[in-house]
Scaffold this motif. Structure first.
Motif, short mmCIF file in Angstrom:
data_model
loop_
_atom_site.label_atom_id
_atom_site.label_comp_id
_atom_site.label_asym_id
_atom_site.label_seq_id
_atom_site.Cartn_x
_atom_site.Cartn_y
_atom_site.Cartn_z
N LYS A 31 0.79 -1.17 -0.15
CA LYS A 31 0.35 0.18 -0.01
C LYS A 31 0.65 1.43 -0.03
O LYS A 31 0.08 1.86 -0.22
N GLY A 32 2.44 0.86 0.77
CA GLY A 32 2.72 2.66 0.43
C GLY A 32 3.89 2.01 1.34
O GLY A 32 4.53 1.05 1.83
N GLU A 33 4.62 2.87 1.48
CA GLU A 33 5.79 3.44 2.20
C GLU A 33 5.80 4.23 3.98
O GLU A 33 4.69 5.46 3.48
N LEU A 34 5.95 4.06 4.90
CA LEU A 34 5.87 5.06 6.31
C LEU A 34 7.27 4.96 6.24
O LEU A 34 8.20 3.99 7.02
N SER A 35 7.62 5.81 7.38
CA SER A 35 9.10 6.41 7.98
C SER A 35 8.94 6.14 9.86
O SER A 35 8.17 7.60 9.42
N GLN A 36 9.33 6.39 10.41
CA GLN A 36 9.26 6.98 12.17
C GLN A 36 10.47 6.76 12.97
O GLN A 36 11.40 5.89 12.85
N GLN A 37 11.59 8.34 13.03
CA GLN A 37 12.16 8.55 13.71
C GLN A 37 12.24 7.11 15.06
O GLN A 37 11.27 8.20 15.85
N ARG A 70 6.77 0.60 19.79
CA ARG A 70 6.37 -1.04 19.79
C ARG A 70 4.74 -0.89 18.94
O ARG A 70 4.64 -0.96 17.59
N SER A 71 4.02 -0.21 20.10
CA SER A 71 2.84 0.54 18.94
C SER A 71 2.53 1.27 17.61
O SER A 71 2.10 1.29 16.70
N LEU A 72 3.68 2.03 17.47
CA LEU A 72 4.11 3.06 16.07
C LEU A 72 4.49 2.12 15.29
O LEU A 72 3.89 2.44 13.76
N ILE A 73 5.63 1.56 15.62
CA ILE A 73 5.93 0.10 14.49
C ILE A 73 4.66 0.04 14.28
O ILE A 73 4.63 -1.10 12.77
N ASN A 74 4.11 -1.45 14.69
CA ASN A 74 2.52 -1.92 14.58
C ASN A 74 1.72 -1.37 13.70
O ASN A 74 1.72 -1.90 12.59
N ASN A 75 1.68 0.14 13.88
CA ASN A 75 0.49 0.12 13.10
C ASN A 75 1.25 1.06 11.75
O ASN A 75 0.63 0.84 11.17
N MET A 76 2.50 0.75 11.97
CA MET A 76 2.78 1.12 9.89
C MET A 76 3.13 -0.05 9.83
O MET A 76 2.68 -0.01 8.50
N LYS A 82 -2.99 -3.37 5.00
CA LYS A 82 -4.22 -3.63 4.85
C LYS A 82 -5.48 -2.07 4.71
O LYS A 82 -5.48 -1.90 4.10
N ALA A 83 -4.03 -0.97 5.32
CA ALA A 83 -4.12 0.06 5.35
C ALA A 83 -6.13 0.30 6.41
O ALA A 83 -6.12 -0.48 6.85
N TYR A 84 -5.85 1.73 6.97
CA TYR A 84 -7.04 2.25 7.57
C TYR A 84 -8.29 2.22 7.03
O TYR A 84 -8.15 3.63 6.50
N GLU A 85 -9.48 2.76 7.46
CA GLU A 85 -10.27 3.19 7.52
C GLU A 85 -11.39 3.92 8.38
O GLU A 85 -12.00 2.70 9.46
N ILE A 141 -2.97 4.86 5.20
CA ILE A 141 -1.72 3.87 5.15
C ILE A 141 -1.45 4.68 6.78
O ILE A 141 -1.04 3.89 7.30
N ASP A 142 -1.96 5.70 7.39
CA ASP A 142 -1.25 6.29 8.42
C ASP A 142 -1.95 6.41 9.06
O ASP A 142 -3.38 7.71 8.82
#
Length: 184
Positions: A31-37, A70-76, A82-85, A141-142
């Motif tokens: 679905k795409g790409e996400l990154s988190q510091q 851990r939660s932020l990485i799991n959400n990514m 799957k993407a969020y709706e 996706i975010d």
């Protein structure tokens, strides 16, 4: 002990996770790409099909960051696979929603229409069927971004407790109050 932080993040097929030296976690999927510091104190290890987040000490700050990251990485990971709706329903006579490109035009009973420009990362659709309330469907996706945008749209006309008019999430139960009763 962080119960959420100790759980491993399972990485599904088609999703790749990379951790750079500066602790930048990048998740790529269909679905795409996400990154988190991530804070440099928190360690992230990739083991086969799982991702494990660990902390260096038992201090309160490290414990809180452990569960958070851990939660932020799991959400990514869930977002890129799957993407969020989120669906919002407009309850009220004359309430309308129209989509024009990345603009969402809402008619909510005010003297003017409300026009919102949504970020390009969010795909949305406004449906109005006969004899039913208009429904706005947001997809992204975010998880943080879609939740923020949904709450911003809802804030224009929150559901009121007497008639239930306003913008509500689909399936949300609104606590209703009894109106004035006639005096005896």
């Amino acid at each position: 002990m962080s119960r959420i932080g100790n759980l491993p993040v399972s990485v599904p097929e088609g999703v790749s996770v990379q951790v750079s030296e500066t602790n930048l976690v990048t998740v790529k999927g269909p679905k795409g790409e996400l990154s988190q510091q991530v804070n440099p104190d928190i360690k992230i290890e990739i083991r086969e099909k799982d991702l494990v987040v660990s902390r260096p000490s038992e201090s309160k700050q490290h414990k809180s960051m452990h569960g958070l990251y851990r939660s932020l990485i799991n959400n990514m990971v869930i977002g890129v696979s799957k993407a969020y709706e989120i669906k919002l329903e407009l309850v009220g006579v004359g309430y309308r929603a129209e989509s024009k490109g990345q603009l969402l035009e809402l008619s909510l009973g005010y003297s003017h229409d409300i026009i919102i420009e949504l970020p390009p990362e969010i795909k949305f659709e406004a449906k109005t069927e006969r004899r039913s309330n208009p429904v706005i469907t947001l997809t992204s996706i975010d998880k943080q971004l879609i939740g923020h945008v949904a709450s911003k749209i809802r804030s224009f006309r929150k559901p009121e407790p007497y008639k239930g008019k306003g913008i509500k999430f689909v399936g949300e139960q609104i606590r209703r109050k009894a109106g004035k009763s006639a005096s005896v």
